[in-house]
Design a protein around this motif. Structure first.
Motif, short mmCIF file in Angstrom:
data_model
loop_
_atom_site.label_atom_id
_atom_site.label_comp_id
_atom_site.label_asym_id
_atom_site.label_seq_id
_atom_site.Cartn_x
_atom_site.Cartn_y
_atom_site.Cartn_z
N VAL A 290 0.85 -1.19 0.00
CA VAL A 290 0.00 0.00 0.00
C VAL A 290 0.88 1.25 0.00
CG1 VAL A 290 -1.74 1.33 1.24
CG2 VAL A 290 -1.88 -1.18 1.18
N ALA A 292 0.48 5.07 0.57
CA ALA A 292 -0.50 6.02 1.10
C ALA A 292 -0.49 7.30 0.28
CB ALA A 292 -0.19 6.33 2.57
N LEU A 293 -1.68 7.72 -0.15
CA LEU A 293 -1.84 8.97 -0.91
C LEU A 293 -3.21 9.54 -0.59
CD1 LEU A 293 -0.26 10.66 -3.06
CD2 LEU A 293 -1.69 9.55 -4.78
N ASP A 294 -3.27 10.81 -0.28
CA ASP A 294 -4.52 11.43 0.15
C ASP A 294 -5.37 11.78 -1.07
OD1 ASP A 294 -6.51 12.52 1.64
OD2 ASP A 294 -5.43 14.35 2.18
N SER A 298 -8.84 4.80 -4.54
CA SER A 298 -7.64 3.98 -4.54
C SER A 298 -7.46 3.33 -5.90
CB SER A 298 -7.73 2.88 -3.47
OG SER A 298 -7.65 3.42 -2.18
N ASN A 368 -12.10 4.64 -1.71
CA ASN A 368 -11.22 4.08 -0.67
C ASN A 368 -11.92 3.04 0.19
OD1 ASN A 368 -8.77 5.52 -1.19
ND2 ASN A 368 -9.66 7.35 -0.27
N VAL A 466 -2.70 2.23 -4.32
CA VAL A 466 -2.30 3.61 -4.03
C VAL A 466 -3.54 4.40 -3.63
CG1 VAL A 466 -1.25 5.71 -4.93
CG2 VAL A 466 -0.36 3.48 -5.63
N LYS A 468 -5.96 5.64 0.02
CA LYS A 468 -6.23 5.42 1.46
C LYS A 468 -7.21 4.26 1.57
CE LYS A 468 -6.78 9.12 3.96
NZ LYS A 468 -7.36 10.42 4.44
N GLU A 470 -9.44 1.02 2.42
CA GLU A 470 -10.03 0.45 3.62
C GLU A 470 -10.47 -0.98 3.35
OE1 GLU A 470 -13.23 2.91 5.00
OE2 GLU A 470 -12.10 4.78 4.72
#
Length: 477
Positions: A290, A292-294, A298, A368, A466, A468, A470
């Motif tokens: 993973v 993480a990218l805001d 995804s 996400n 890539v 966030k 879940e």
């Protein structure tokens, strides 16, 4: 061809794009003018004739031309339009960049039409525009490719400009820095683009310590360090006659093409100096990574081992992939991920045979909060189709679609030239176009089982996400 290939990202240079559009627009306008001119015979049945490229999709119209100097090309001679399309490739590409020099092939290819001979970049581009000639180059992991588009009446100028670009590129400091700056701008944009991040990360994890693990477009660290000497050396090592493949479609005879081949390519070195590239299988299968990218969605890339393009079981595997995710609207992934659950707008799979590795990918972008569910669905469908195979109805529909749609790959001269070039690179034989649909039609349930058994290891995949995400299941990191 029957599978997508991962290419180095296109050069994000607005000036170069503008010039290409201007030349292409000029070429189109001149073609329309000539088509409407009284000098062009008008016949009542013209509209019933097949497009020149569509009629070219058979072996009887393909001629292998050997120049007086021994350079080979495949030609489809067609005078329906006063146009010549050429596609060519030198084996090598970004796999020849070398350690720490990621992006060298991409930078070199991007500079080949930025000045040549006595003409600097501006003069060379103006000469192309004045004659409505389109010349372009790009690099993939396995090849450096070029293309030429010209009206027949401008062929002398077109082939001469191509000769200069191939044999005498200037690599002027101004052009090098301008194109380098454009590439760097693209790399900075890619550093925040989820799709680019996911693709780059997947290859980095799958091919550690192998040329395929280096990004073809380079990195923010590697591209600034590339020198003009590096560029000159790359062109010298990789552009030669023995690793050259050429395909031409249009208004040119075999005799003339033979002479043109020697004019354009005859002075290149006889043999390329390619560094050996080892055949390789993707590593880290079974791993979930993973980044993480805001971002609100995804991006998911699931990649695993596939088959090489010349493998006898590639066509059955291609049919399996079509049923899994290769069909835009009827695949299992489309139905389960989009239609039934509404998790994504687009979801697909494709085989990606490279020169030294066979790969199989699936990908999607989803909210996400649904990333875990979408990832599980795709992975489960990979496993299910390998374990159970398709239904008879799915197999029948796949064969029908794949054979019926094949002609769409030949509906322009440029597409025909591109297909012929890829067939050469894949070493499928000059008669492949005639054989291809029969190969698909002949795929049986037993063929599917055999290919599925050989792909059984694909149930374990390297997953890169890539965003966030879940709801992911815990996996080996």
């Amino acid at each position: 061809m029957s599978a997508m290939r991962f290419l180095a990202p296109a050069l994000p240079a607005s000036e170069r794009s503008r010039r290409t559009l201007l030349r292409t627009g000029a070429l189109f306008c001149m073609m329309v003018t000539m088509a409407l001119s009284p000098m062009t015979p008008a016949r009542a049945d013209d509209k019933t004739q097949p497009a020149p490229a569509a009629s070219a999709a058979n072996t009887s119209r393909i001629t292998e031309v050997v120049s007086p100097g021994g350079i080979k090309a495949w030609l489809v001679h067609d005078t329906t339009l006063p146009l010549i399309a050429m596609e060519f490739a030198f084996r090598g590409g970004a796999s020849q960049d070398g350690p720490g020099k990621a992006g060298l092939a991409n930078l070199t290819a991007s500079l080949l039409d930025e000045g040549a001979g006595e003409m600097n970049a501006a003069a060379f581009q103006q000469a192309l525009a004045d004659s409505a000639v389109d010349i372009s180059f790009d690099a993939s992991r396995d090849e450096t490719r070029g293309s030429l588009r010209t009206l027949t009446e401008n062929k002398d100028k077109a082939f001469d400009l191509l000769r200069l670009a191939v044999n005498d590129p200037r690599f002027d400091a101004e052009a090098v820095e301008r194109i380098r700056a454009a590439i760097m701008a693209g790399l900075r944009r890619a550093s925040t683009d989820p799709n680019s991040i996911a693709s780059r990360r997947w290859f980095e994890l799958a091919f550690p310590n192998h040329p395929y693990g280096q990004p073809g477009s380079g990195t923010l660290e590697s591209v600034p360090a590339l020198t003009r000497d590096d560029i000159v050396d790359f062109a010298r090592r990789t552009m030669a006659r023995d690793n050259l493949h050429v395909a031409v479609v249009g208004d040119i005879t075999a005799e003339e093409l033979g002479k043109r081949l020697d004019e354009v390519f005859g002075k290149l070195p006889e043999k390329a100096q390619l560094a050996p590239v080892a055949d390789v299988k993707p590593q880290n299968l079974g791993r979930q990574d993973v980044v993480a990218l805001d971002v609100p969605q995804s991006v998911v890339i699931i990649g695993t081992e596939g088959l090489s393009r010349n493998d006898p079981d590639f066509i059955p595997a291609f049919v399996i992939d079509h049923i899994l995710g290769g069909s835009a609207f009827s695949s299992r992934l489309f139905k389960e991920v989009r239609e039934e659950r509404g998790l994504a707008y687009s979801v697909y799979s494709h085989l990606a045979p490279m020169d030294h590795a066979g790969l199989w990918f699936a990908s999607t972008a989803t909210k996400n909060e649904s990333a875990g569910e979408a990832t599980r669905l795709i992975s489960d469908n990979f496993r299910r189709i390998l374990a159970e195979g398709p239904t008879e109805e799915e197999l029948k529909e796949a064969r029908s679609y794949l054979t019926g749609s094949y002609a769409l790959r030949f509906d322009t001269s440029s597409k025909v030239a591109g297909q012929l070039l890829q067939i050469q690179l894949d070493d499928l034989g000059i008669d492949y176009i005639d054989r291809r649909n029969a190969l698909v039609d002949a795929v049986t349930g037993e063929d599917i089982k055999r290919a599925a058994a050989r792909l059984s290891g694909a149930k374990d995949a390297l997953v890169v996400i890539v965003g966030k995400p879940e709801g992911l299941e815990a996996q080996k990191q």
